[in-house]
Design a protein around this motif. Sequence first.
Motif, PDB file in Angstrom:
ATOM      1  N   GLY A 149      32.011  34.800  58.281  1.00 44.38           N
ATOM      2  CA  GLY A 149      31.598  33.415  58.105  1.00 44.38           C
ATOM      3  C   GLY A 149      32.380  32.685  57.036  1.00 44.38           C
ATOM      4  N   LEU A 150      31.691  31.876  56.259  1.00 46.68           N
ATOM      5  CA  LEU A 150      32.344  31.026  55.262  1.00 46.68           C
ATOM      6  C   LEU A 150      33.156  31.841  54.261  1.00 46.68           C
ATOM      7  CD1 LEU A 150      29.576  28.390  54.384  1.00 46.68           C
ATOM      8  CD2 LEU A 150      31.638  28.046  55.762  1.00 46.68           C
ATOM      9  N   PRO A 151      34.259  31.271  53.779  1.00 48.73           N
ATOM     10  CA  PRO A 151      35.063  31.964  52.768  1.00 48.73           C
ATOM     11  C   PRO A 151      34.325  32.045  51.439  1.00 48.73           C
ATOM     12  CG  PRO A 151      35.898  29.734  53.110  1.00 48.73           C
ATOM     13  CD  PRO A 151      34.848  29.975  54.166  1.00 48.73           C
ATOM     14  N   ALA A 152      34.710  33.029  50.644  1.00 49.39           N
ATOM     15  CA  ALA A 152      34.085  33.235  49.334  1.00 49.39           C
ATOM     16  C   ALA A 152      35.141  33.749  48.366  1.00 49.39           C
ATOM     17  CB  ALA A 152      32.937  34.238  49.435  1.00 49.39           C
ATOM     18  N   VAL A 153      34.806  33.683  47.085  1.00 45.27           N
ATOM     19  CA  VAL A 153      35.672  34.252  46.056  1.00 45.27           C
ATOM     20  C   VAL A 153      34.964  35.478  45.492  1.00 45.27           C
ATOM     21  CG1 VAL A 153      36.810  33.902  43.843  1.00 45.27           C
ATOM     22  CG2 VAL A 153      36.719  32.035  45.504  1.00 45.27           C
ATOM     23  N   PHE A 154      35.554  36.634  45.738  1.00 45.71           N
ATOM     24  CA  PHE A 154      35.032  37.923  45.285  1.00 45.71           C
ATOM     25  C   PHE A 154      35.610  38.212  43.913  1.00 45.71           C
ATOM     26  CE2 PHE A 154      35.436  42.721  45.609  1.00 45.71           C
ATOM     27  CZ  PHE A 154      34.079  42.987  45.516  1.00 45.71           C
ATOM     28  N   LEU A 155      34.765  38.619  42.989  1.00 42.74           N
ATOM     29  CA  LEU A 155      35.194  38.980  41.637  1.00 42.74           C
ATOM     30  C   LEU A 155      35.235  40.494  41.539  1.00 42.74           C
ATOM     31  CD1 LEU A 155      32.927  36.496  39.622  1.00 42.74           C
ATOM     32  CD2 LEU A 155      35.314  36.168  40.311  1.00 42.74           C
ATOM     33  N   PHE A 156      36.382  41.037  41.157  1.00 39.02           N
ATOM     34  CA  PHE A 156      36.523  42.487  41.069  1.00 39.02           C
ATOM     35  C   PHE A 156      37.065  42.850  39.688  1.00 39.02           C
ATOM     36  CE2 PHE A 156      38.259  46.712  41.970  1.00 39.02           C
ATOM     37  CZ  PHE A 156      37.190  47.277  42.653  1.00 39.02           C
ATOM     38  N   GLY A 157      36.257  43.606  38.937  1.00 40.79           N
ATOM     39  CA  GLY A 157      36.627  43.969  37.579  1.00 40.79           C
ATOM     40  C   GLY A 157      36.843  45.453  37.413  1.00 40.79           C
ATOM     41  N   GLY A 158      36.439  45.962  36.259  1.00 43.33           N
ATOM     42  CA  GLY A 158      36.624  47.370  35.951  1.00 43.33           C
ATOM     43  C   GLY A 158      35.307  48.065  35.688  1.00 43.33           C
ATOM     44  N   VAL A 159      35.394  49.304  35.246  1.00 46.29           N
ATOM     45  CA  VAL A 159      34.193  50.092  34.973  1.00 46.29           C
ATOM     46  C   VAL A 159      33.409  49.495  33.810  1.00 46.29           C
ATOM     47  CG1 VAL A 159      33.350  52.364  34.292  1.00 46.29           C
ATOM     48  CG2 VAL A 159      35.198  52.184  35.954  1.00 46.29           C
ATOM     49  N   ALA A 160      34.107  48.945  32.820  1.00 54.00           N
ATOM     50  CA  ALA A 160      33.438  48.272  31.707  1.00 54.00           C
ATOM     51  C   ALA A 160      33.168  46.819  32.078  1.00 54.00           C
ATOM     52  CB  ALA A 160      34.294  48.342  30.454  1.00 54.00           C
ATOM     53  N   ARG A 161      32.004  46.330  31.737  1.00 54.01           N
ATOM     54  CA  ARG A 161      31.653  44.949  32.084  1.00 54.01           C
ATOM     55  C   ARG A 161      32.611  43.950  31.447  1.00 54.01           C
ATOM     56  NH1 ARG A 161      27.251  42.539  34.355  1.00 54.01           N
ATOM     57  NH2 ARG A 161      26.945  40.352  33.870  1.00 54.01           N
ATOM     58  N   THR A 162      33.191  44.308  30.309  1.00 50.52           N
ATOM     59  CA  THR A 162      34.095  43.408  29.597  1.00 50.52           C
ATOM     60  C   THR A 162      35.513  43.414  30.161  1.00 50.52           C
ATOM     61  OG1 THR A 162      34.479  45.169  27.981  1.00 50.52           O
ATOM     62  CG2 THR A 162      32.787  43.526  27.448  1.00 50.52           C
ATOM     63  N   ASP A 163      35.805  44.307  31.128  1.00 50.24           N
ATOM     64  CA  ASP A 163      37.139  44.335  31.712  1.00 50.24           C
ATOM     65  C   ASP A 163      37.426  43.023  32.446  1.00 50.24           C
ATOM     66  OD1 ASP A 163      37.558  46.888  30.815  1.00 50.24           O
ATOM     67  OD2 ASP A 163      37.055  47.869  32.716  1.00 50.24           O
ATOM     68  N   LYS A 164      38.687  42.650  32.448  1.00 49.17           N
ATOM     69  CA  LYS A 164      39.094  41.412  33.114  1.00 49.17           C
ATOM     70  C   LYS A 164      38.800  41.498  34.608  1.00 49.17           C
ATOM     71  CE  LYS A 164      43.034  38.294  33.680  1.00 49.17           C
ATOM     72  NZ  LYS A 164      44.473  38.076  33.359  1.00 49.17           N
ATOM     73  N   THR A 165      38.316  40.400  35.194  1.00 48.99           N
ATOM     74  CA  THR A 165      38.032  40.365  36.622  1.00 48.99           C
ATOM     75  C   THR A 165      39.134  39.630  37.374  1.00 48.99           C
ATOM     76  OG1 THR A 165      36.702  38.351  36.393  1.00 48.99           O
ATOM     77  CG2 THR A 165      35.532  40.459  36.307  1.00 48.99           C
ATOM     78  N   ARG A 166      39.384  40.087  38.586  1.00 48.55           N
ATOM     79  CA  ARG A 166      40.337  39.434  39.479  1.00 48.55           C
ATOM     80  C   ARG A 166      39.553  38.617  40.489  1.00 48.55           C
ATOM     81  NH1 ARG A 166      44.815  42.870  42.754  1.00 48.55           N
ATOM     82  NH2 ARG A 166      45.880  42.658  40.748  1.00 48.55           N
ATOM     83  N   ARG A 167      40.019  37.399  40.744  1.00 45.48           N
ATOM     84  CA  ARG A 167      39.404  36.548  41.764  1.00 45.48           C
ATOM     85  C   ARG A 167      40.115  36.799  43.092  1.00 45.48           C
ATOM     86  NH1 ARG A 167      37.683  30.668  39.354  1.00 45.48           N
ATOM     87  NH2 ARG A 167      36.662  31.411  37.451  1.00 45.48           N
ATOM     88  N   VAL A 168      39.364  37.271  44.075  1.00 44.54           N
ATOM     89  CA  VAL A 168      39.934  37.655  45.365  1.00 44.54           C
ATOM     90  C   VAL A 168      39.350  36.754  46.454  1.00 44.54           C
ATOM     91  CG1 VAL A 168      40.306  39.540  46.986  1.00 44.54           C
ATOM     92  CG2 VAL A 168      40.067  40.040  44.544  1.00 44.54           C
ATOM     93  N   PRO A 169      40.117  35.805  46.995  1.00 46.10           N
ATOM     94  CA  PRO A 169      39.605  34.974  48.090  1.00 46.10           C
ATOM     95  C   PRO A 169      39.374  35.825  49.343  1.00 46.10           C
ATOM     96  CG  PRO A 169      41.557  33.978  47.077  1.00 46.10           C
ATOM     97  CD  PRO A 169      41.471  35.391  46.575  1.00 46.10           C
ATOM     98  N   LEU A 170      38.194  35.688  49.926  1.00 43.54           N
ATOM     99  CA  LEU A 170      37.844  36.417  51.150  1.00 43.54           C
ATOM    100  C   LEU A 170      37.553  35.434  52.265  1.00 43.54           C
ATOM    101  CD1 LEU A 170      35.416  39.158  49.759  1.00 43.54           C
ATOM    102  CD2 LEU A 170      37.874  39.363  50.213  1.00 43.54           C
ATOM    103  N   VAL A 171      38.027  35.759  53.465  1.00 46.36           N
ATOM    104  CA  VAL A 171      37.755  34.926  54.627  1.00 46.36           C
ATOM    105  C   VAL A 171      37.118  35.788  55.724  1.00 46.36           C
ATOM    106  CG1 VAL A 171      39.615  33.311  54.100  1.00 46.36           C
ATOM    107  CG2 VAL A 171      40.087  35.289  55.558  1.00 46.36           C
ATOM    108  N   HIS A 172      36.716  35.128  56.784  1.00 47.33           N
ATOM    109  CA  HIS A 172      36.042  35.782  57.906  1.00 47.33           C
ATOM    110  C   HIS A 172      36.840  36.988  58.399  1.00 47.33           C
ATOM    111  CE1 HIS A 172      33.591  36.019  61.557  1.00 47.33           C
ATOM    112  NE2 HIS A 172      34.696  36.020  62.282  1.00 47.33           N
TER     113      HIS A 172
END
Length: 213
Positions: A149-172
């Motif tokens: 369905g609608l596109p979204a932006v997935f946030l993917f980080g590391g094992v530690a909550r403070t690790d930098k997150t990558r913004r990953v655009p997702l589509v259908h």
Amino acid sequence: MRDLFEAEEGVTLPLAPGAVLLRGFACGDSAPLLAELQSVVCASPFRHLVTPGGYRMSVAMTNCGRLGWVSDRAGYRYDPVDPDNGKPWPAMPAAFLGLAGAAALQAGFPGFVPDACLVNRYEPGARLSLHQDRDEHDHRAPIVSVSLGLPAVFLFGGVARTDKTRRVPLVHGDVVVWGGPSRLAHHGVRPLDDGDHPATGRCRINLTFRKAG
């Protein structure tokens, strides 16, 4: 990075050790997946769960498979029974199982047989805060997440909550798989933008497969 995530369907994009984006992997299966989902929702309708702290989740959820993930004042957990109707969760459709196993294999995790599928429905404005999937008994199995369905932006980080997150655009049709050293990576979803998709209307459906028991 923008060009990387706009790569054509069928491309496998690494996100981190043990984590990949399978661009468009579920596109060919989206119609049967959504058709099978209707029977799941008829038996166990979408609902907005409440966190242990008393907050209503913006994402609507249901489950299928031997176990379903639930949240209430008592905490987060897997349960074989739908608390709304007292019955077992609907069986996981064959189309779900087949796609999950094939995606895991493509990502380097052979033999994946999930016993739980969390189904999330995002409507405009719904979001999922950063968290880890820790409630499963065996963390050796990966997580397989399917976007419809609608596109979204997935946030993917590391094992530690403070690790930098990558913004990953997702589509259908996109599928993200993470396991191994990334199995406990923090992840989330940015607030969903408004829109209309021919397969799902004004929402995004996310199927998340786990080996919970």
